[in-house]
Motif scaffolding. Sequence first.
Motif, PDB file in Angstrom:
ATOM      1  N   TRP A 101      -2.355  -1.995  -3.038  1.00 14.35           N
ATOM      2  CA  TRP A 101      -3.638  -1.706  -1.489  1.00 14.35           C
ATOM      3  C   TRP A 101      -3.845  -2.764  -0.669  1.00 14.35           C
ATOM      4  O   TRP A 101      -3.944  -1.928   0.426  1.00 14.35           O
ATOM      5  CB  TRP A 101      -4.549  -2.687  -2.766  1.00 14.35           C
ATOM      6  CG  TRP A 101      -6.120  -1.780  -2.442  1.00 14.35           C
ATOM      7  CD1 TRP A 101      -6.719  -0.769  -1.518  1.00 14.35           C
ATOM      8  CD2 TRP A 101      -7.470  -3.213  -2.085  1.00 14.35           C
ATOM      9  NE1 TRP A 101      -7.749  -1.024  -1.627  1.00 14.35           N
ATOM     10  CE2 TRP A 101      -8.504  -2.384  -1.531  1.00 14.35           C
ATOM     11  CE3 TRP A 101      -7.295  -4.788  -2.578  1.00 14.35           C
ATOM     12  CZ2 TRP A 101      -9.526  -2.762  -1.389  1.00 14.35           C
ATOM     13  CZ3 TRP A 101      -8.558  -4.641  -2.023  1.00 14.35           C
ATOM     14  CH2 TRP A 101      -9.632  -3.427  -1.770  1.00 14.35           C
ATOM     15  N   THR A 104      -0.615  -1.188   1.973  1.00 13.20           N
ATOM     16  CA  THR A 104      -2.499   0.376   2.434  1.00 13.20           C
ATOM     17  C   THR A 104      -3.089  -0.294   3.454  1.00 13.20           C
ATOM     18  O   THR A 104      -3.437   0.571   4.948  1.00 13.20           O
ATOM     19  CB  THR A 104      -2.599   1.085   1.474  1.00 13.20           C
ATOM     20  OG1 THR A 104      -4.292   0.096   1.411  1.00 13.20           O
ATOM     21  CG2 THR A 104      -2.006   1.910   0.355  1.00 13.20           C
ATOM     22  N   GLN A 105      -3.589  -1.260   3.772  1.00 13.80           N
ATOM     23  CA  GLN A 105      -4.367  -2.042   4.435  1.00 13.80           C
ATOM     24  C   GLN A 105      -3.957  -1.981   5.514  1.00 13.80           C
ATOM     25  O   GLN A 105      -4.056  -2.008   7.053  1.00 13.80           O
ATOM     26  CB  GLN A 105      -5.106  -3.412   4.246  1.00 13.80           C
ATOM     27  CG  GLN A 105      -6.646  -3.187   3.208  1.00 13.80           C
ATOM     28  CD  GLN A 105      -6.354  -4.509   2.321  1.00 13.80           C
ATOM     29  OE1 GLN A 105      -6.699  -4.950   2.878  1.00 13.80           O
ATOM     30  NE2 GLN A 105      -7.442  -4.022   0.726  1.00 13.80           N
ATOM     31  N   VAL A 107      -0.935  -0.540   7.248  1.00 10.38           N
ATOM     32  CA  VAL A 107      -0.811   0.925   7.500  1.00 10.38           C
ATOM     33  C   VAL A 107      -2.164   1.760   8.358  1.00 10.38           C
ATOM     34  O   VAL A 107      -2.237   1.626   9.182  1.00 10.38           O
ATOM     35  CB  VAL A 107      -0.379   1.568   6.638  1.00 10.38           C
ATOM     36  CG1 VAL A 107      -0.293   2.638   7.013  1.00 10.38           C
ATOM     37  CG2 VAL A 107       0.839   1.084   5.665  1.00 10.38           C
ATOM     38  N   MET A 108      -3.542   0.785   7.658  1.00  2.28           N
ATOM     39  CA  MET A 108      -4.327   1.357   8.049  1.00  2.28           C
ATOM     40  C   MET A 108      -4.891   0.625   9.622  1.00  2.28           C
ATOM     41  O   MET A 108      -5.493   1.429  10.278  1.00  2.28           O
ATOM     42  CB  MET A 108      -5.774   1.238   7.444  1.00  2.28           C
ATOM     43  CG  MET A 108      -5.488   2.181   5.732  1.00  2.28           C
ATOM     44  SD  MET A 108      -7.229   1.582   4.538  1.00  2.28           S
ATOM     45  CE  MET A 108      -6.754   2.701   4.125  1.00  2.28           C
ATOM     46  N   TYR A 118     -11.527   3.838   7.640  1.00  2.77           N
ATOM     47  CA  TYR A 118     -11.243   2.867   6.673  1.00  2.77           C
ATOM     48  C   TYR A 118     -11.584   1.488   6.513  1.00  2.77           C
ATOM     49  O   TYR A 118     -11.603   1.900   4.926  1.00  2.77           O
ATOM     50  CB  TYR A 118      -9.580   2.478   7.139  1.00  2.77           C
ATOM     51  CG  TYR A 118      -8.373   3.573   8.177  1.00  2.77           C
ATOM     52  CD1 TYR A 118      -8.157   4.960   7.519  1.00  2.77           C
ATOM     53  CD2 TYR A 118      -7.344   3.768   9.159  1.00  2.77           C
ATOM     54  CE1 TYR A 118      -7.429   5.709   7.332  1.00  2.77           C
ATOM     55  CE2 TYR A 118      -6.129   4.586   8.465  1.00  2.77           C
ATOM     56  CZ  TYR A 118      -6.318   5.669   8.337  1.00  2.77           C
ATOM     57  OH  TYR A 118      -5.043   6.568   8.311  1.00  2.77           O
ATOM     58  N   GLN A 125     -13.463   1.305  -2.059  1.00  2.00           N
ATOM     59  CA  GLN A 125     -11.973   1.036  -2.899  1.00  2.00           C
ATOM     60  C   GLN A 125     -12.436  -0.264  -3.761  1.00  2.00           C
ATOM     61  O   GLN A 125     -12.271  -0.079  -5.584  1.00  2.00           O
ATOM     62  CB  GLN A 125     -10.525   0.950  -2.841  1.00  2.00           C
ATOM     63  CG  GLN A 125     -10.344   1.636  -1.566  1.00  2.00           C
ATOM     64  CD  GLN A 125      -9.621   1.815  -1.684  1.00  2.00           C
ATOM     65  OE1 GLN A 125      -9.211   0.694   0.022  1.00  2.00           O
ATOM     66  NE2 GLN A 125      -8.103   3.006  -1.613  1.00  2.00           N
TER      67      GLN A 125
END
Length: 218
Positions: A101, A104-105, A107-108, A118, A125
């Motif tokens: 998880w 992914t942050q 990448v965001m 986001y 989430q």
Amino acid sequence: MTRHLRILIAVCLLAFALLSVGFMALQPELPDDRAQWLATIADARAGASAAAQMFLWSQLPFAVAVVGLVAWLRPRFPRLTIIGGVFGVLGAFGHTVAGGWTLTQVVMADEPAYRDAYSQLIAAQEQSALIVPFLLIGVVGTVVGMLLLSIAHFRSHVHPRWVGPVLWVWLAVEFVGSGISPWAMYLSGLLLLAGCSGLAAGLLAARQDECGSFAVTD
């Protein structure tokens, strides 16, 4: 347990500690406002990415080390070590999900045009029934697993005896003190490195007849 296995477990203990310390050193301090999370991660750049990778990869040697500690200490306190081992492996699993998880942050954060959307997604989430259980499993599993295994080590009277108390202090500093003072992070890293180094040294120095086996004997 053969010497080769003891060396592998010792290496995993040290790898877990070093990767965890690297994560603590490079992880940016995220603000309470989730809307600013991604901007903070973006400002940290490579440091945030490296921290996320270190946290994720630290869980593999941690899981291997937990199983190895169970094999080492199990003959003396079978129930305590097995329960601790189960919690420890579950903690590694939960933290692996949390590590994914976190990636992914990172990448965001590289998409500034979509940060507002986001940020709302991250907040959602954190409250999602699909993610929260894994976050809880990671924390509870690691805390309970390390606590029970360190108690088994201390009660087994194997050397060095100070490892158990050091890990108990580490648990308190890492999971309680880190929310009180930013300096707790540095103390936590030193305590974890000391505790894992002590476990590794004790395991390597133990005689063959002091080490358990992976075979079921009870």
